[in-house]
Design an enzyme around this catalytic site. Structure first.
Site, mmCIF file in Angstrom:
data_model
loop_
_atom_site.group_PDB
_atom_site.id
_atom_site.type_symbol
_atom_site.label_atom_id
_atom_site.label_comp_id
_atom_site.label_asym_id
_atom_site.label_seq_id
_atom_site.Cartn_x
_atom_site.Cartn_y
_atom_site.Cartn_z
ATOM 1 N N HIS A 9 4.340 -4.193 5.862
ATOM 2 C CA HIS A 9 5.335 -3.128 5.760
ATOM 3 C C HIS A 9 4.704 -1.841 5.217
ATOM 4 O O HIS A 9 3.579 -1.852 4.709
ATOM 5 C CB HIS A 9 6.509 -3.574 4.876
ATOM 6 C CG HIS A 9 6.130 -3.964 3.476
ATOM 7 N ND1 HIS A 9 5.866 -3.059 2.480
ATOM 8 C CD2 HIS A 9 5.967 -5.197 2.921
ATOM 9 C CE1 HIS A 9 5.567 -3.704 1.362
ATOM 10 N NE2 HIS A 9 5.609 -5.005 1.612
ATOM 11 N N CYS A 20 2.445 -9.448 0.237
ATOM 12 C CA CYS A 20 2.645 -8.754 1.513
ATOM 13 C C CYS A 20 1.475 -7.800 1.795
ATOM 14 O O CYS A 20 0.693 -7.486 0.898
ATOM 15 C CB CYS A 20 3.934 -7.950 1.471
ATOM 16 S SG CYS A 20 5.391 -8.982 1.706
#
Lengths: 224, 454
Positions: free
Chosen positions: A104, A120
Site C-alpha cells: 500500500h 506490510c
C-alpha cells in the site's frame, strides 16, 4: 574544440532524456499479463518483472525486526483503489494465511527505505498508484528477507495452513519435489509433492507429514 | 515337334511361370507380412543427411540428493549432438507416480517414447513395440555389462533393455544393537545370512532388551517382494501362466512367526510410523525395506546421530537357497512406434541410448550409491563413490552376485500384473487385519484370474 564537447554533452543528455521517456511511455502501457513482483526486504526494494525481465524497481518500507514482512510466494487476492484509512493510497492484499498483509501507499514517506511497518510493504503514494495499474488479482508476489525461526509442533495434513506448512513446502522443494508456491497452504500441489515424497521414500501413502518426513527433511518437531 | 508338342511345351512353360510367380509372391508375403518377429537390418546405417527426432523419458532421479540431474542430461545431450548433429533429442522428466501410466498410455496409442528409463525395474512392457537390444548390438558389447544385470533383461532369448544400475537389496542395521546378538556381522557381510539366523537374532534382541525392535514397514510391499525373492521354490507364475504358491507360503510363514513374537513394536500395523525415530534413537536394530533414496537420506543423517552405527546387511535368504545376495537391476528400454520409423531411426535411437546409458551408469551409481551395470566404469566408481569403506565393501560383495530378485515372472502378462497388485494389498491386510498365511493364499487363489496368454 570546446563547442564540440558541448555538442557531445548535449547529445548525450538528449539521448538519456529520450530513453527515459521511452521507458516511462512503455511502463505506462505495461499490461498486467505475466507481471510478477519480488520484494527484497534486505534491500528495501520492490522489483517489477514482465515475462521474467526486470522492468522497474521501487523503493519500499518493509516490516520491522519485531514484525517482519512474510517471507514466501504469495498472490494478490484483493485490490482496493479507494483504500486510505489514514495510511496512504491504494491497497493490494496478499494471501498470507496467518495475518493481513499487503502492499500500500503511505502518509509517512520518510519511512520508505527502512524497516518500519507491521509487515506490510509500504510505497510512496505516487509509486503505488503506478504499480496498482500494472498488477491484477492473481499477480504473484515473492517476498525474500529475514525470518524468525519457525517452530513445528504438529503433524501436517492437507488443508492446513501456517508458517510450518510453508517451511515444509520449502524443504520439499529443496529435496527435488514440487509443492507449488511456498504459500503456507497445504493444497493440491503440496499434496501431490507429498504423495511423490512418500512413494520415493517407501513410506505410507497417507499425505501426513509425520516424524518420518521430518527426519528425512531435517525438520525438528518441537512438542507444544 | 508337332503343333500338339508345341502346345504342351507352352502349357508347361506357362505353368512354370505361374509356379515361379506364386512362389516368389508367397515368399515375399511370409517374409514381410506374416512375420511375427520384428527384425532390424544389421546393415542399416544412420543417414548423416537425415534429421532424426528422438524422444527420451526419464525421472528426476536425484530426490534429496545433491546434484542437478536436468543439467547433467542437458550437458550430455549437447555432448552427444556435437558428434551427431542430425540426431535431435527431446527429453521429459516424469512424475514418479504418473510416469508408468503415461508410458502405458503412450504404448496403447502406439506412440511410446524412443527411450524410457525403467528405474522401477520392470523389464518387458510390450513385446510388440519394445525393441530387443540384441537386434542392435553385438554379443561383445553385451558382455561389457554385469552378467547378472544383463541376465535379468533376457526373456525368451531376447535382451529387452540396456542394463544401467544394480540395486543391492539391503536392510539397514544399527551395528551397536546387532553386535549384542550372537550374529557374526563380518561373516554376514561376506556370506549373507539365513532366515533361521534372522529369526534367532530378532528374538535375542527383544529378549535382551524389550526396547530393541525390528521395524518392517507394513505399508510397503517391497519387503514382501524381497522376501519372496529370498524364498525357495519356482517362480510364482509359470511359463503357462499358472500360480504356484510355494514361495508365498514360505514367506508368509516366516512373517507370521515373527508377527506372533515380540520382535516388533506395538501396534505392529503402525510400526512404520516409528521407522526413523526409533532407528535414530537407538531402539530399532533392523529397519526394512529401504529405498535407495531413503538409504541416501540415512547416510546424510548418520553424521548427526553419533550413538547409532549404521551398517547394511543383505536380505536374509531361505536356507534351501544357495544365493546369498539379491539384486534388482534397472536400465533403458527402447521402443518403436506402431508406425515404424525405419531401421536407420532405430539405429539412431540405439546410438543415443548407448551413449547416455554409459554416462548415467557411472553418474547415477555414484549419486545413488548403488552399483553401475556397465563394467568399464567400475574402477572409476570405486575411486569416486562417497561412502565409507565398510559400505563400499558391502556393495562390492553384490557385484559378485549372480541372482536377480524377480520372483513372480519375467513376462509382463496380465496375470503377473494382477498378482503383483493383489500381493501388495494382501501384504497390508496381513498386518492390518492380522490375516493368517492361509487366508492370504485363499484370497489370492479365489480372485486371481486365469492367464489370458498375452
Amino acid at each position: 574544440m570546446k563547442d564540440d564537447i558541448v555538442v557531445v554533452i548535449f547529445l548525450i543528455l538528449l539521448s538519456v532524456v529520450v530513453v527515459e521517456n521511452a521507458v516511462v511511455i512503455n511502463l505506462k502501457n505495461l499490461d498486467s499479463e505475466n507481471v510478477s513482483l519480488v520484494v527484497n526486504a534486505y534491500q528495501k526494494q520492490l522489483k517489477v518483472f514482465k515475462n521474467n525481465k526486470l522492468v522497474h524497481t521501487f523503493p519500499v518500507a518493509v516490516g520491522k525486526t519485531s514484525t517482519k514482512s512474510p517471507v514466501g510466494e504469495w498472490a494478490i487476492v484483493h485490490k482496493d483503489a479507494h483504500w486510505g484509512g489514514g495510511f496512504g493510497e491504494r491497497w493490494m492484499g496478499l494471501n498470507v494465511p496467518w495475518g493481513k498483509y499487503g502492499i500500500h501507499g503511505t502518509n509517512k514517506p520518510h519511512s520508505i527505505g527502512t524497516a518500519a511497518s507491521h509487515g506490510c510493504i509500504r510505497m510512496f503514494n505516487r509509486d503505488v498508484k503506478k504499480l496498482y495499474q500494472w498488477v491484477e488479482v492473481g499477480t504473484r508476489v515473492k517476498i525474500i528477507g529475514p525470518r524468525d525461526p519457525i517452530k513445528i509442533s504438529r503433524f501436517l495434513k492437507p488443508k492446513q495452513s501456517g508458517q510450518d506448512v510453508l517451511l515444509l513446502q520449502e524443504k520439499l522443494r529443496e529435496n527435488g519435489f514440487n509443492p507449488g508456491y511456498t504459500d503456507g497452504m497445504y493444497g493440491g500441489s503440496t499434496q501431490e509433492a507429498m504423495r511423490e515424497f512418500k512413494y520415493i521414500y517407501g513410506l505410507k501413502d497417507d499425505l501426513v507429514a509425520n516424524e518420518n518426513v521430518f527426519y528425512i527433511l531435517n525438520l525438528t518437531k518441537k512438542d507444544g | 515337334m508337332g503343333i500338339n508338342g508345341i502346345k504342351k511345351y507352352l502349357i508347361f512353360l506357362v505353368l512354370l511361370i505361374i509356379i515361379a510367380i506364386s512362389s516368389a509372391g508367397l515368399n515375399y508375403y511370409f517374409n514381410y507380412y506374416q512375420k511375427d518377429e520384428f527384425i532390424i537390418d544389421k546393415e542399416a546405417k544412420i543417414d548423416p543427411n537425415k534429421q532424426y527426432n528422438i524422444a527420451y523419458w526419464d525421472y528426476p532421479l536425484l530426490w534429496g540428493i545433491e546434484g542437478d540431474y536436468k543439467s547433467f542430461l542437458e550437458d550430455k545431450i549437447v555432448e552427444f549432438q556435437q558428434k551427431y548433429p542430425n540426431i535431435n533429442i527431446s527429453y521429459k522428466l516424469l512424475s514418479p507416480i504418473e510416469g508408468s501410466s503415461a508410458l502405458q498410455t503412450s504404448l496403447e496409442n502406439g506412440q511410446p517414447p524412443d527411450i524410457y528409463n525403467s528405474i522401477w525395474g520392470k523389464k518387458l512392457f510390450n513385446s510388440k513395440l519394445q525393441i530387443p537390444i540384441n537386434l542392435l548390438t553385438s554379443e561383445e558389447e553385451v558382455k561389457k555389462y554385469h552378467v547378472s544385470a544383463s541376465k535379468s533383461f533376457y526373456v525368451e532369448g531376447k535382451l529387452w533393455g540396456l542394463p544401467q544400475l544394480i540395486f543391492p537389496q539391503l536392510w539397514v542395521v544399527n551395528k551397536e544393537i546387532l553386535e549384542k546378538s550372537s550374529l557374526d556381522l563380518d561373516v554376514v557381510y561376506e556370506q549373507g545370512w539365513s532366515w533361521k539366523q534372522f529369526i534367532k537374532v530378532a528374538h535375542q534382541l527383544s529378549n535382551s532388551n524389550p526396547q530393541h525392535y525390528i521395524i518392517f514397514i507394513p505399508d510397503n510391499e517391497e519387503l514382501l517382494f524381497q522376501l519372496l525373492a529370498a524364498a525357495s521354490g519356482p517362480r510364482m507364475i509359470s511359463e503357462d501362466g499358472q500360480f504356484n504358491s510355494e514361495r508365498l507360503v514360505n514367506t508368509l510363514q516366516l512373517l507370521a512367526e515373527l508377527r506372533e513374537s515380540n520382535v516388533f513394536p506395538a501396534p505392529k500395523e503402525k510400526m512404520g510410523q516409528k521407522l526413523l525415530s526409533h532407528f535414530w534413537q537407538g531402539k530399532a536394530g533392523v529397519i526394512a525395506p529401504v529405498t535407495p533414496w531413503l538409504l541416501n537420506s540415512l547416510y546424510q543423517q548418520d553424521k548427526r546421530y553419533s550413538k547409532v552405527s549404521l551398517t547394511l546387511l543383505p536380505v536374509p535368504v531361505n536356507e534351501a537357497l544357495d544365493k546369498k545376495f539379491l539384486i534388482k537391476t534397472t536400465g533403458l528400454i527402447l521402443f518403436r512406434h506402431q508406425d515404424y520409423q525405419g531401421d536407420d531411426h532405430s539405429k539412431a535411437v540405439y546410438k543415443f541410448a548407448e551413449f547416455i546409458n554409459h554416462q548415467q551408469s557411472l553418474y547415477l551409481a555414484k549419486k545413488l550409491k548403488v552399483l553401475p551395470a556397465y563394467m568399464p566404469c567400475y574402477a572409476k566408481w570405486e575411486e569416486e563413490v562417497a561412502v565409507s569403506d565398510n559400505i563400499k565393501k558391502t556393495l562390492l560383495n553384490y557385484s559378485q552376485s549372480t541372482n536377480d530378485s524377480e520372483s513372480l515372472s519375467k513376462r509382463n502378462s496380465s496375470v503377473t500384473v494382477q498378482l503383483k497388485e493383489m500381493l501388495g494389498q494382501e501384504y497390508q491386510n496381513f498386518w492390518e487385519k492380522e490375516l493368517s498365511p492361509q487366508q492370504v493364499i485363499d484370497e489370492i487363489n479365489e480372485n486371481l484370474l486365469p492367464n489370458d496368454n498375452d
